[in-house]
Design a protein around this motif. Sequence first.
Motif, PDB file in Angstrom:
ATOM      1  N   ALA A 147     -71.698  10.753  16.680  1.00  0.00           N
ATOM      2  CA  ALA A 147     -70.765  10.022  17.548  1.00  0.00           C
ATOM      3  C   ALA A 147     -70.968   8.516  17.398  1.00  0.00           C
ATOM      4  O   ALA A 147     -70.011   7.727  17.449  1.00  0.00           O
ATOM      5  CB  ALA A 147     -70.978  10.446  19.004  1.00  0.00           C
ATOM      6  N   LEU A 148     -72.218   8.120  17.185  1.00  0.00           N
ATOM      7  CA  LEU A 148     -72.533   6.698  17.004  1.00  0.00           C
ATOM      8  C   LEU A 148     -71.779   6.119  15.808  1.00  0.00           C
ATOM      9  O   LEU A 148     -71.196   5.034  15.879  1.00  0.00           O
ATOM     10  CB  LEU A 148     -74.047   6.545  16.791  1.00  0.00           C
ATOM     11  N   CYS A 149     -71.781   6.858  14.715  1.00  0.00           N
ATOM     12  CA  CYS A 149     -71.121   6.359  13.506  1.00  0.00           C
ATOM     13  C   CYS A 149     -69.618   6.204  13.706  1.00  0.00           C
ATOM     14  O   CYS A 149     -69.015   5.228  13.265  1.00  0.00           O
ATOM     15  CB  CYS A 149     -71.361   7.343  12.364  1.00  0.00           C
ATOM     16  N   ARG A 150     -69.044   7.183  14.384  1.00  0.00           N
ATOM     17  CA  ARG A 150     -67.601   7.115  14.637  1.00  0.00           C
ATOM     18  C   ARG A 150     -67.284   5.892  15.498  1.00  0.00           C
ATOM     19  O   ARG A 150     -66.369   5.120  15.206  1.00  0.00           O
ATOM     20  CB  ARG A 150     -67.167   8.408  15.342  1.00  0.00           C
ATOM     21  N   ALA A 151     -68.073   5.678  16.546  1.00  0.00           N
ATOM     22  CA  ALA A 151     -67.833   4.532  17.437  1.00  0.00           C
ATOM     23  C   ALA A 151     -68.037   3.212  16.693  1.00  0.00           C
ATOM     24  O   ALA A 151     -67.267   2.257  16.873  1.00  0.00           O
ATOM     25  CB  ALA A 151     -68.762   4.613  18.646  1.00  0.00           C
ATOM     26  N   LEU A 152     -69.067   3.161  15.853  1.00  0.00           N
ATOM     27  CA  LEU A 152     -69.312   1.926  15.089  1.00  0.00           C
ATOM     28  C   LEU A 152     -68.141   1.618  14.162  1.00  0.00           C
ATOM     29  O   LEU A 152     -67.719   0.462  14.043  1.00  0.00           O
ATOM     30  CB  LEU A 152     -70.581   2.086  14.236  1.00  0.00           C
ATOM     31  N   ALA A 153     -67.618   2.660  13.515  1.00  0.00           N
ATOM     32  CA  ALA A 153     -66.500   2.445  12.592  1.00  0.00           C
ATOM     33  C   ALA A 153     -65.282   1.919  13.347  1.00  0.00           C
ATOM     34  O   ALA A 153     -64.591   0.992  12.892  1.00  0.00           O
ATOM     35  CB  ALA A 153     -66.167   3.753  11.861  1.00  0.00           C
ATOM     36  N   VAL A 154     -65.029   2.480  14.533  1.00  0.00           N
ATOM     37  CA  VAL A 154     -63.881   2.031  15.337  1.00  0.00           C
ATOM     38  C   VAL A 154     -64.072   0.569  15.737  1.00  0.00           C
ATOM     39  O   VAL A 154     -63.164  -0.265  15.590  1.00  0.00           O
ATOM     40  CB  VAL A 154     -63.707   2.935  16.583  1.00  0.00           C
ATOM     41  N   CYS A 155     -65.254   0.222  16.225  1.00  0.00           N
ATOM     42  CA  CYS A 155     -65.508  -1.166  16.656  1.00  0.00           C
ATOM     43  C   CYS A 155     -65.390  -2.130  15.480  1.00  0.00           C
ATOM     44  O   CYS A 155     -64.854  -3.235  15.619  1.00  0.00           O
ATOM     45  CB  CYS A 155     -66.897  -1.281  17.280  1.00  0.00           C
ATOM     46  N   PHE A 156     -65.916  -1.713  14.338  1.00  0.00           N
ATOM     47  CA  PHE A 156     -65.868  -2.567  13.153  1.00  0.00           C
ATOM     48  C   PHE A 156     -64.421  -2.850  12.750  1.00  0.00           C
ATOM     49  O   PHE A 156     -64.034  -4.009  12.509  1.00  0.00           O
ATOM     50  CB  PHE A 156     -66.641  -1.879  12.011  1.00  0.00           C
ATOM     51  N   VAL A 157     -63.605  -1.809  12.725  1.00  0.00           N
ATOM     52  CA  VAL A 157     -62.203  -1.984  12.325  1.00  0.00           C
ATOM     53  C   VAL A 157     -61.446  -2.805  13.382  1.00  0.00           C
ATOM     54  O   VAL A 157     -60.651  -3.693  13.048  1.00  0.00           O
ATOM     55  CB  VAL A 157     -61.536  -0.604  12.059  1.00  0.00           C
ATOM     56  N   GLN A 158     -61.732  -2.529  14.666  1.00  0.00           N
ATOM     57  CA  GLN A 158     -61.081  -3.322  15.731  1.00  0.00           C
ATOM     58  C   GLN A 158     -61.423  -4.806  15.626  1.00  0.00           C
ATOM     59  O   GLN A 158     -60.637  -5.671  15.982  1.00  0.00           O
ATOM     60  CB  GLN A 158     -61.519  -2.821  17.108  1.00  0.00           C
ATOM     61  N   ALA A 159     -62.630  -5.087  15.115  1.00  0.00           N
ATOM     62  CA  ALA A 159     -63.048  -6.498  14.985  1.00  0.00           C
ATOM     63  C   ALA A 159     -62.475  -7.141  13.729  1.00  0.00           C
ATOM     64  O   ALA A 159     -62.790  -8.292  13.423  1.00  0.00           O
ATOM     65  CB  ALA A 159     -64.573  -6.585  14.980  1.00  0.00           C
ATOM     66  N   GLY A 160     -61.656  -6.384  12.982  1.00  0.00           N
ATOM     67  CA  GLY A 160     -61.003  -6.949  11.792  1.00  0.00           C
ATOM     68  C   GLY A 160     -61.608  -6.507  10.481  1.00  0.00           C
ATOM     69  O   GLY A 160     -61.156  -6.915   9.405  1.00  0.00           O
ATOM     70  N   GLY A 161     -62.647  -5.656  10.531  1.00  0.00           N
ATOM     71  CA  GLY A 161     -63.283  -5.183   9.300  1.00  0.00           C
ATOM     72  C   GLY A 161     -62.458  -4.125   8.594  1.00  0.00           C
ATOM     73  O   GLY A 161     -61.599  -3.494   9.198  1.00  0.00           O
TER      74      GLY A 161
END
Length: 383
Positions: A147-161
């Motif tokens: 779940a951590l990885c999924r959340a990190l990916a979402v946050c990263f993309v939301q931040a413009g990554g």
Amino acid sequence: MKVVIIGAGVAGLAIGWKLAVGGAKVVVLERAQVGNGATLVSGGMLAATAELGSVSSPDADFARQANALWPDFAAALEAQSGFAIGYRRNGALLLRLKGEAARPEGPLSGERTALTADAARQMEPLLGAEIENAIFAPHEAQVDSQALCRALAVCFVQAGGEVRATETAVRFELTGGRVTGVVTPFTTHRADAFVIAAGAWSARIEGLPPEAVPPVVPVKGEIIVLSPPAGVAVPSHVVWGNGVYIVPRRERVLVGATMELAGFDTSLTKSALTWLRRQAEGLMPSLKDWRLSEHWAGLRPAAPDGLPLLGQSVDGLFVASGQYRNGILFAPAVADVLSRLILERIAVDPAFDPRRFAGTKSPLIVPQTPHKEGGNGAWPTVS
Ligand SMILES: Cc1cc2nc3c(=O)[nH]c(=O)nc-3n(C[C@H](O)[C@H](O)[C@H](O)COP(=O)(O)OP(=O)(O)OC[C@H]3O[C@@H](n4cnc5c(N)ncnc54)[C@H](O)[C@@H]3O)c2cc1C
């Protein structure tokens, strides 16, 4: 500033998120899918005490620093991604069985309390009669690493990554000693900075001078997942003892993990399964009635001295690897130190310098579990 990160495990995504929030344009290259490496199969324990004890050493201090960052890191991830990551700081029991030598613990403090066997059994009723005594480490925590990885990916993309899945970094290009590009099967990515966060595969990207290749070796680990019979509650705490750990996750328990130098082999073995079950049943005898529901294997990235590799390797190239058994725990601190190094040129602890082995031959010293001797018994069905 443009940064290309290689690897979408916990390290690459956490660094990418921090850099993107700091204003960098960040691309993460992932040869498979997000969280495909060790992060996916990890126990998810944030086990600063159980793994590294109470002494002061570069990695133990770094672990405590990371542990202190975790509550805010987890809260920000959950708030921004909208996903729960199963972060729980409810402590761990470190058990000693009858006849076992005492652990060299050092003085107990508010961080760790001595318990009798009965007190430990009151906390975890599944514990058996073979417990001699226990230590309770209240600051130990856990997270659901998937779940951590999924959340990190979402946050990263939301931040413009940007995550480019199924795009392997094959070779670096250097111009005048500086890394200026990374070649994939599709294109050559140019950037101001590159980060190797490729876990156990960190040494496999071509094109670097030998002294710049991160000296990372894969250390195989197998984990089994057991489901309780109807009506039986899972333990509330992470439990360590008898050479294994038992981690409650989503109404099941993870039992891990073997340690083995087996190259890049990630096959599932009967010997590991048998050994993990037997050791866990030595702590909690009733686990013999629990159903095997999953069996995983993954590769920990290890440097010869077991310390992380964090810092600059050559001009334009940074390394975030070698997190070995603690890459989930270390993640917020790794993201902090790497992003500050890249964006603000703030130096990292020299104990973690990825060039510290240059010109030396350092044997890798890895304790391996004796599971290969215990490989008898039927191969049960995994469902
Ligand atoms: C069985 C087991 C149990 C563990 N339990 C714990 C625990 O309880 N707590 C803890 O803190 N740590 C634990 N660890 C360690 C932890 O999982 C690792 O230290 C951590 O996941 C490493 O993260 P990473 O992002 O560096 O590497 P990885 O998660 O391995 O990610 C690297 C990524 O890079 C990608 N990649 C590789 N090469 C390339 C390339 N050339 N181009 C593009 N992409 C590439 C891979 O596909 C992968 O997705 C455990 C590990 C294992 C194996």
